[in-house]
Scaffold this motif. Structure first.
Motif, PDB file in Angstrom:
ATOM      1  N   UNK A  15      -2.948  -3.630   3.892  1.00  0.00           N
ATOM      2  CA  UNK A  15      -2.007  -4.145   3.897  1.00  0.00           C
ATOM      3  C   UNK A  15      -2.797  -5.330   3.667  1.00  0.00           C
ATOM      4  N   UNK A  16      -3.576  -5.869   4.735  1.00  0.00           N
ATOM      5  CA  UNK A  16      -3.791  -7.212   4.420  1.00  0.00           C
ATOM      6  C   UNK A  16      -5.189  -7.615   3.174  1.00  0.00           C
ATOM      7  N   UNK A  17      -5.530  -6.397   3.031  1.00  0.00           N
ATOM      8  CA  UNK A  17      -6.096  -6.814   1.785  1.00  0.00           C
ATOM      9  C   UNK A  17      -5.242  -6.945   0.168  1.00  0.00           C
ATOM     10  N   UNK A  56      -5.487   4.514  16.220  1.00  0.00           N
ATOM     11  CA  UNK A  56      -6.038   4.457  15.178  1.00  0.00           C
ATOM     12  C   UNK A  56      -5.636   3.661  13.518  1.00  0.00           C
ATOM     13  N   UNK A  57      -5.316   5.122  13.006  1.00  0.00           N
ATOM     14  CA  UNK A  57      -3.741   5.286  11.911  1.00  0.00           C
ATOM     15  C   UNK A  57      -3.324   3.998  11.275  1.00  0.00           C
ATOM     16  N   UNK A  58      -2.491   3.502  12.046  1.00  0.00           N
ATOM     17  CA  UNK A  58      -1.762   2.072  11.684  1.00  0.00           C
ATOM     18  C   UNK A  58      -3.083   1.490  12.215  1.00  0.00           C
ATOM     19  N   UNK A  59      -4.271   0.896  12.588  1.00  0.00           N
ATOM     20  CA  UNK A  59      -5.230  -0.591  12.494  1.00  0.00           C
ATOM     21  C   UNK A  59      -5.752  -0.162  10.713  1.00  0.00           C
ATOM     22  N   UNK A  60      -6.146   1.490  10.348  1.00  0.00           N
ATOM     23  CA  UNK A  60      -6.483   1.556   8.496  1.00  0.00           C
ATOM     24  C   UNK A  60      -5.097   0.744   8.019  1.00  0.00           C
ATOM     25  N   UNK A  61      -4.010   1.480   8.055  1.00  0.00           N
ATOM     26  CA  UNK A  61      -3.162   1.020   7.473  1.00  0.00           C
ATOM     27  C   UNK A  61      -3.066  -0.650   7.061  1.00  0.00           C
ATOM     28  N   UNK A  62      -2.705  -1.327   8.581  1.00  0.00           N
ATOM     29  CA  UNK A  62      -2.405  -2.453   8.497  1.00  0.00           C
ATOM     30  C   UNK A  62      -4.022  -3.115   7.687  1.00  0.00           C
ATOM     31  N   UNK A  99       1.427 -14.152  -5.793  1.00  0.00           N
ATOM     32  CA  UNK A  99       3.205 -13.497  -5.631  1.00  0.00           C
ATOM     33  C   UNK A  99       3.115 -13.714  -4.135  1.00  0.00           C
ATOM     34  N   UNK A 100       4.324 -13.335  -3.493  1.00  0.00           N
ATOM     35  CA  UNK A 100       4.593 -13.088  -2.304  1.00  0.00           C
ATOM     36  C   UNK A 100       5.128 -11.942  -1.130  1.00  0.00           C
ATOM     37  N   UNK A 101       4.291 -11.345  -0.908  1.00  0.00           N
ATOM     38  CA  UNK A 101       4.275  -9.934  -0.424  1.00  0.00           C
ATOM     39  C   UNK A 101       4.471 -10.320   1.254  1.00  0.00           C
ATOM     40  N   UNK A 102       5.562 -10.113   2.400  1.00  0.00           N
ATOM     41  CA  UNK A 102       5.517 -10.411   3.868  1.00  0.00           C
ATOM     42  C   UNK A 102       3.798 -10.401   4.866  1.00  0.00           C
ATOM     43  N   UNK A 103       3.705 -11.165   5.663  1.00  0.00           N
ATOM     44  CA  UNK A 103       2.738 -11.185   6.243  1.00  0.00           C
ATOM     45  C   UNK A 103       3.134  -9.735   7.515  1.00  0.00           C
ATOM     46  N   UNK A 104       1.393  -9.383   6.424  1.00  0.00           N
ATOM     47  CA  UNK A 104       0.826  -8.366   7.483  1.00  0.00           C
ATOM     48  C   UNK A 104       1.023  -8.284   8.701  1.00  0.00           C
ATOM     49  N   UNK A 105       2.556  -8.083   9.820  1.00  0.00           N
ATOM     50  CA  UNK A 105       2.185  -8.478  10.903  1.00  0.00           C
ATOM     51  C   UNK A 105       1.206  -8.674  11.919  1.00  0.00           C
ATOM     52  N   UNK A 154       0.907  -0.920  -0.352  1.00  0.00           N
ATOM     53  CA  UNK A 154       0.243   0.110  -0.013  1.00  0.00           C
ATOM     54  C   UNK A 154       0.995   1.752   0.184  1.00  0.00           C
ATOM     55  N   UNK A 155       0.945   2.194  -0.664  1.00  0.00           N
ATOM     56  CA  UNK A 155       1.318   3.984  -0.878  1.00  0.00           C
ATOM     57  C   UNK A 155       0.458   4.378  -0.227  1.00  0.00           C
TER      58      UNK A 155
END
Ligand code: AMP
Ligand code: ZN
Ligand code: FE
Ligand code: FE
Length: 300
Positions: free
Chosen positions: A275-277, A266-272, A287-293, A185-186
């Motif tokens: 990223x998961x999506x 709360x903003x990190x939660x939105x970012x994660x 593809x093989x993106x790293x697991x979202x922590x 994500x950007x």
């Protein structure tokens, strides 16, 4: 919870190794750290190996050198597959531009009767994959020409100064598309710092959101306090998330200590969530993106 989503290691123009950066983040009582070197993923493995997940959640990212409407813009890419060939090719192209600029910059300085050589710069850039003007600045410091990076930029390396040489940067909209295709994500880095403010207004943010941008870095030392609040408001109105980060460069940038600006959980939660999506969709494409922590203590 202390969250810092934009930092550099020695693999670009920071002064800490990735492992030292991770240790410094723990010492600064950060809970979440993102490593976002310029145009390279080479520090990711070392940072990951150094990070004890119980002490620090590590996000892996890249700060991609882009251009939008003629201005340089930096794009933070979180969690893309680092082996996705079109992304690798674009980063390689940017890194080649960085390397090609070095001898040209050195020649400009030599024309000013400064006895600097490409080897002086290579001597200070060490294991950096992404060489940059800060390395030229460090070489000028070793030669006794300037006393710090700021002076080197002010006298020689900023646009309009005699040592400035332009270089290749990715098209911003293409880069946002590449990052999404790679499962990441950007987020726009410091959109209202000097270089990019002219081209990044509310309409631009709206247009970029339509192309897949998910957030803005509002809280950054290079933004005036009032601008930070304005950017948070624009992000909220535009449906973008907003972040805050130090843009730490080790000893290479003053007033950018780890955690000097931080991101709201709360903003990190939105970012994660974004990223998961994105990573999930990329995995379905092979593809093989790293697991979202997982971040302990965050609601989902
Ligand atoms: P480059 O990557 O070669 O375009 O150089 C840009 C990098 O130089 C950015 O990452 C900034 O962090 C850094 N930089 C820009 N201005 C300064 C300054 N005045 N002092 C120290 N670092 C700077
Ligand atoms: Zn930098
Ligand atoms: Fe930047
Ligand atoms: Fe940065």
């Amino acid at each position: 919870m202390r969250i810092d989503l934009h930092t550099h290691s020695r693999r670009s123009d920071g002064t800490d190794s990735p492992a030292e950066l991770v240790a410094a983040a723990v010492a600064a009582h950060l809970d979440v750290l993102a490593l976002t070197d310029h145009d390279t993923t080479e520090g990711w493995d070392e940072a990951r190996a150094a990070a004890d997940p119980a002490a620090l959640v590590l996000l892996t990212g890249i700060e991609i050198s882009c251009r939008y409407d003629g201005a340089g813009v930096h794009l933070l890419a979180y969690g893309p597959d680092p082996a996705y060939p079109p992304l690798v090719r674009e980063l390689d192209r940017i890194l080649e531009g960085r390397n090609a600029r070095l001898p040209a910059t050195v020649q400009r300085l030599r024309d000013l009767d400064i006895a600097i050589t490409a080897d002086d710069v290579r001597g200070v850039s060490g294991d950096a994959a992404a060489t940059g003007r800060p390395h030229v600045a460090d070489a000028l410091i070793s030669l006794g020409v300037v006393s710090n990076r700021d002076e080197a930029f002010d006298r020689f390396l900023m646009p309009g100064r005699p040592g400035y040489v332009d270089r290749y940067a990715a098209d911003l909209i293409q880069a946002i598309g590449l990052v999404a295709a790679a499962g990441g994500v950007s987020v726009l880095a410091h959109p209202w710092s000097r270089a990019s403010r002219r081209v990044l207004d509310g309409d631009a943010f709206e247009a970029l959101r339509g192309r897949g941008l998910v957030g803005l870095e509002a809280d950054h030392q290079d933004h005036r306090t009032n601008d930070r609040a304005v950017l948070r408001g624009i992000a909220a109105d535009t449906g973008l998330l907003w972040t805050g980060s130090s843009d730490y460069h080790g000893t290479g940038k003053i007033d950018h200590d780890l955690g000097v600006q931080t991101t709201d959980p709360l903003q990190l939660d939105r970012l994660l969530a974004a990223m998961r999506t994105s990573a999930g969709a990329a995995r379905r494409r092979g593809l093989d993106p790293p697991p979202t922590p997982e971040v302990p203590g965050l609601t989902r």
